[in-house]
Scaffold this motif. Structure first.
Motif, PDB file in Angstrom:
ATOM      1  N   ARG A 272      -1.767 -14.905  12.832  1.00 11.32           N
ATOM      2  CA  ARG A 272      -1.317 -14.980  11.341  1.00 11.32           C
ATOM      3  C   ARG A 272       0.508 -15.171  11.236  1.00 11.32           C
ATOM      4  O   ARG A 272       0.902 -16.022  10.662  1.00 11.32           O
ATOM      5  N   ALA A 273       1.074 -14.841  12.505  1.00 11.01           N
ATOM      6  CA  ALA A 273       2.480 -14.773  12.562  1.00 11.01           C
ATOM      7  C   ALA A 273       2.877 -16.069  12.778  1.00 11.01           C
ATOM      8  O   ALA A 273       3.944 -16.637  12.217  1.00 11.01           O
ATOM      9  N   LEU A 274       2.137 -16.765  13.682  1.00 12.95           N
ATOM     10  CA  LEU A 274       2.441 -18.204  13.959  1.00 12.95           C
ATOM     11  C   LEU A 274       2.209 -19.227  12.955  1.00 12.95           C
ATOM     12  O   LEU A 274       3.055 -19.954  12.593  1.00 12.95           O
ATOM     13  N   LEU A 275       1.214 -18.853  12.210  1.00 16.51           N
ATOM     14  CA  LEU A 275       0.916 -19.812  11.040  1.00 16.51           C
ATOM     15  C   LEU A 275       1.817 -19.473  10.082  1.00 16.51           C
ATOM     16  O   LEU A 275       2.228 -20.478   9.280  1.00 16.51           O
ATOM     17  N   THR A 276       2.258 -18.113   9.663  1.00 17.93           N
ATOM     18  CA  THR A 276       3.248 -17.996   8.894  1.00 17.93           C
ATOM     19  C   THR A 276       4.640 -18.643   9.078  1.00 17.93           C
ATOM     20  O   THR A 276       5.417 -19.132   8.225  1.00 17.93           O
ATOM     21  N   ALA A 277       4.850 -18.578  10.527  1.00 17.39           N
ATOM     22  CA  ALA A 277       6.123 -19.242  10.603  1.00 17.39           C
ATOM     23  C   ALA A 277       6.210 -20.659  10.685  1.00 17.39           C
ATOM     24  O   ALA A 277       7.232 -21.285  10.239  1.00 17.39           O
ATOM     25  N   ARG A 278       4.986 -21.465  10.761  1.00 20.94           N
ATOM     26  CA  ARG A 278       4.792 -22.768  10.668  1.00 20.94           C
ATOM     27  C   ARG A 278       4.958 -22.900   9.214  1.00 20.94           C
ATOM     28  O   ARG A 278       5.871 -24.258   9.007  1.00 20.94           O
ATOM     29  N   ALA A 279       4.617 -22.494   8.428  1.00 21.04           N
ATOM     30  CA  ALA A 279       4.376 -22.583   7.126  1.00 21.04           C
ATOM     31  C   ALA A 279       5.944 -22.372   6.463  1.00 21.04           C
ATOM     32  O   ALA A 279       6.433 -23.333   5.530  1.00 21.04           O
ATOM     33  N   PHE A 280       6.610 -21.404   6.787  1.00 18.92           N
ATOM     34  CA  PHE A 280       7.904 -21.198   6.383  1.00 18.92           C
ATOM     35  C   PHE A 280       8.798 -21.933   7.105  1.00 18.92           C
ATOM     36  O   PHE A 280       9.902 -22.470   6.383  1.00 18.92           O
ATOM     37  N   VAL A 281       9.246 -21.864   8.179  1.00 17.56           N
ATOM     38  CA  VAL A 281      10.146 -22.693   9.021  1.00 17.56           C
ATOM     39  C   VAL A 281      10.100 -24.076   8.861  1.00 17.56           C
ATOM     40  O   VAL A 281      11.018 -24.718   8.581  1.00 17.56           O
ATOM     41  N   GLY A 282       8.922 -24.575   8.940  1.00 18.95           N
ATOM     42  CA  GLY A 282       8.802 -26.030   8.524  1.00 18.95           C
ATOM     43  C   GLY A 282       9.478 -26.662   7.390  1.00 18.95           C
ATOM     44  O   GLY A 282       9.911 -27.521   7.206  1.00 18.95           O
ATOM     45  N   ASP A 283       9.095 -25.801   6.277  1.00 18.49           N
ATOM     46  CA  ASP A 283       9.576 -26.337   5.066  1.00 18.49           C
ATOM     47  C   ASP A 283      11.100 -25.986   4.651  1.00 18.49           C
ATOM     48  O   ASP A 283      11.892 -26.731   4.294  1.00 18.49           O
ATOM     49  N   HIS A 284      11.617 -24.736   5.170  1.00 23.36           N
ATOM     50  CA  HIS A 284      12.761 -24.378   5.034  1.00 23.36           C
ATOM     51  C   HIS A 284      14.106 -24.945   5.834  1.00 23.36           C
ATOM     52  O   HIS A 284      14.886 -25.106   5.614  1.00 23.36           O
ATOM     53  N   ALA A 285      13.679 -25.374   7.181  1.00 18.70           N
ATOM     54  CA  ALA A 285      14.561 -26.078   7.922  1.00 18.70           C
ATOM     55  C   ALA A 285      14.924 -27.293   7.352  1.00 18.70           C
ATOM     56  O   ALA A 285      16.105 -27.787   7.330  1.00 18.70           O
ATOM     57  N   ARG A 286      13.953 -28.011   6.707  1.00 13.71           N
ATOM     58  CA  ARG A 286      14.357 -29.455   6.069  1.00 13.71           C
ATOM     59  C   ARG A 286      15.010 -29.162   4.773  1.00 13.71           C
ATOM     60  O   ARG A 286      15.931 -29.783   4.635  1.00 13.71           O
ATOM     61  N   ARG A 287      14.809 -28.104   4.051  1.00 13.34           N
ATOM     62  CA  ARG A 287      15.478 -27.749   2.671  1.00 13.34           C
ATOM     63  C   ARG A 287      17.221 -27.495   3.155  1.00 13.34           C
ATOM     64  O   ARG A 287      18.015 -27.825   2.413  1.00 13.34           O
ATOM     65  N   ILE A 288      17.236 -26.692   4.127  1.00  9.12           N
ATOM     66  CA  ILE A 288      18.693 -26.307   4.626  1.00  9.12           C
ATOM     67  C   ILE A 288      19.458 -27.598   4.921  1.00  9.12           C
ATOM     68  O   ILE A 288      20.461 -27.718   4.269  1.00  9.12           O
ATOM     69  N   ALA A 289      18.818 -28.477   5.845  1.00  8.36           N
ATOM     70  CA  ALA A 289      19.412 -29.576   6.306  1.00  8.36           C
ATOM     71  C   ALA A 289      19.823 -30.449   5.127  1.00  8.36           C
ATOM     72  O   ALA A 289      20.826 -31.044   5.071  1.00  8.36           O
ATOM     73  N   GLU A 290      18.564 -30.625   4.393  1.00 11.65           N
ATOM     74  CA  GLU A 290      19.115 -31.424   3.148  1.00 11.65           C
ATOM     75  C   GLU A 290      20.358 -31.106   2.218  1.00 11.65           C
ATOM     76  O   GLU A 290      21.021 -31.759   1.582  1.00 11.65           O
ATOM     77  N   ALA A 291      20.165 -29.589   2.212  1.00 12.45           N
ATOM     78  CA  ALA A 291      21.282 -28.926   1.390  1.00 12.45           C
ATOM     79  C   ALA A 291      22.584 -29.252   1.734  1.00 12.45           C
ATOM     80  O   ALA A 291      23.763 -29.663   1.060  1.00 12.45           O
ATOM     81  N   CYS A 292      22.553 -29.321   3.197  1.00 13.16           N
ATOM     82  CA  CYS A 292      23.779 -29.424   4.080  1.00 13.16           C
ATOM     83  C   CYS A 292      24.297 -30.766   4.073  1.00 13.16           C
ATOM     84  O   CYS A 292      25.667 -30.750   3.737  1.00 13.16           O
ATOM     85  N   VAL A 293      23.423 -31.739   3.682  1.00 12.43           N
ATOM     86  CA  VAL A 293      23.864 -33.099   3.755  1.00 12.43           C
ATOM     87  C   VAL A 293      24.401 -33.273   2.162  1.00 12.43           C
ATOM     88  O   VAL A 293      25.573 -34.108   1.996  1.00 12.43           O
ATOM     89  N   GLN A 294      23.780 -32.666   1.311  1.00  9.62           N
ATOM     90  CA  GLN A 294      24.336 -32.581   0.071  1.00  9.62           C
ATOM     91  C   GLN A 294      25.866 -31.944  -0.257  1.00  9.62           C
ATOM     92  O   GLN A 294      26.753 -32.550  -0.900  1.00  9.62           O
TER      93      GLN A 294
END
Length: 342
Positions: A272-294
């Protein structure tokens, strides 16, 4: 429960960070300014691939601390993949142990799968730095389920592969009728779990470095006589990114801690912890990087600034190993299992 890194974990991560800082920063597509083998050998000298008999010395949390530093620097070498191979396959794969002991490049497939028929494997897989690897690890579909087998690159055909990450020199590796013994090949569970958690840790390090550089930039960059970071809208974007980053760190470190427990009672928690990390980190890492670009404005889209490198690494990892959609689907299966529908 305290999930912060210990003194020893910070020490090994710091050693790897200093080693990575001694190599040039990758600012363009291959060919890179150094061969992957030279960086892998330098990493081996820090002790990250060391074993005690058949046991890999680093645990999952130890390796996560190292992978975060890898994500901060984006070296041109498959360090995360090789760390995962050590964690998941030490004691069960002689070719992997030999590659790690020699300090040579070990290729690990990040996409695709081979098929086994009459003792011979065929198919095509995507392998970072396969051009420098004598041996690659690839998943193979067998009658007994999915297994990871080793293939000598001399028995395969390599073709250049275009990936988003400029620090990754990937190849499509085509195998036709390569001899394979699935009876001696390890099952995917332990290795694939280690690979997933370390890739998520690398993405966390990339997002952290991206945000740190952006906060420094908006604090120094002035527009109309005041720092860009004084704008309340920019502050809110940066604050939201910082909150998401803390959640990413917690998710990855907890998943690694669960994997380190290794007892029957903790396997469900680790899943459960690994699936949670995959769902959360995979999406938020991209959002953080995109926000930084903006927040950087137009300069982020040019080669004059390096923030785009982190976004490209994160996007590459999301499309191969991290796959947040699969994490959400796996969580849904667990949470909905046993619920009766009306």
């Amino acid at each position: 429960m305290d999930f912060d890194f210990s003194f020893e974990q910070r020490q090994i991560a710091g050693s790897v960070a200093r080693m990575l800082d001694s190599f040039p920063v990758i600012t363009d597509h291959p060919p890179h300014p150094y061969p992957a083998e030279s960086l892998v050998r330098a990493a081996a000298e820090t002790g990250v691939f060391a074993t005690d008999g058949d046991a890999f010395l680093l645990g999952h949390v130890d390796a996560v601390a190292v992978a975060i530093e890898v994500g901060r620097r984006l070296p041109a070498a498959p360090l995360v993949e090789m760390l995962a191979a050590g964690l998941g396959l030490s004691g069960s794969s002689a070719p992997v142990e030999a590659a790690l002991a020699d300090g040579g490049v070990l290729g690990v497939a990040v996409d695709g799968q081979l098929a086994l028929e009459n003792g011979a494997a065929s198919g095509r897989v995507l392998v970072p730095f396969a051009a420098e690897a004598a041996t690659i690890l690839a998943p193979c579909a067998t009658a007994d389920g999915r297994r990871w087998i080793t293939v000598e690159t001399g028995n395969a055909e390599l073709a250049p592969a275009a990936v988003l990450d400029i620090a990754t020199d990937a190849r499509w590796v085509s195998v036709t009728g390569a001899a394979a013994d699935p009876g001696n090949a390890p099952a995917p569970g332990t290795f694939e779990d280690a690979l997933a958690v370390l890739v998520l840790a690398e993405m966390t390090g990339s997002a952290a470095a991206c945000l740190e550089q952006t906060v420094a930039y908006v604090g120094d960059r002035t527009q109309f006589g005041r720092p860009v970071g004084a704008n309340q809208a920019v502050k809110h974007i940066a604050a939201d990114a910082a909150v998401a980053l803390e959640g990413m760190k917690a998710a990855v470190e907890y998943a690694a801690w669960c994997l380190d427990q290794g007892d029957l009672d903790s396997r469900g928690d680790a899943r459960r912890a690994l699936l949670t990390a995959r769902a959360f980190v995979g999406d938020h890492a991209r959002r953080i990087a995109e926000a930084c670009v903006q927040m950087h404005g137009g300069i982020a889209f040019t080669w004059d600034h390096g923030v785009h490198r982190y976004l490209k690494r994160i996007a590459y990892r999301r499309s191969t190993i991290a796959r947040p959609r699969q994490g959400r689907a796996g969580l849904a299966d667990i949470l909905l299992d046993g619920i009766e529908t009306c």
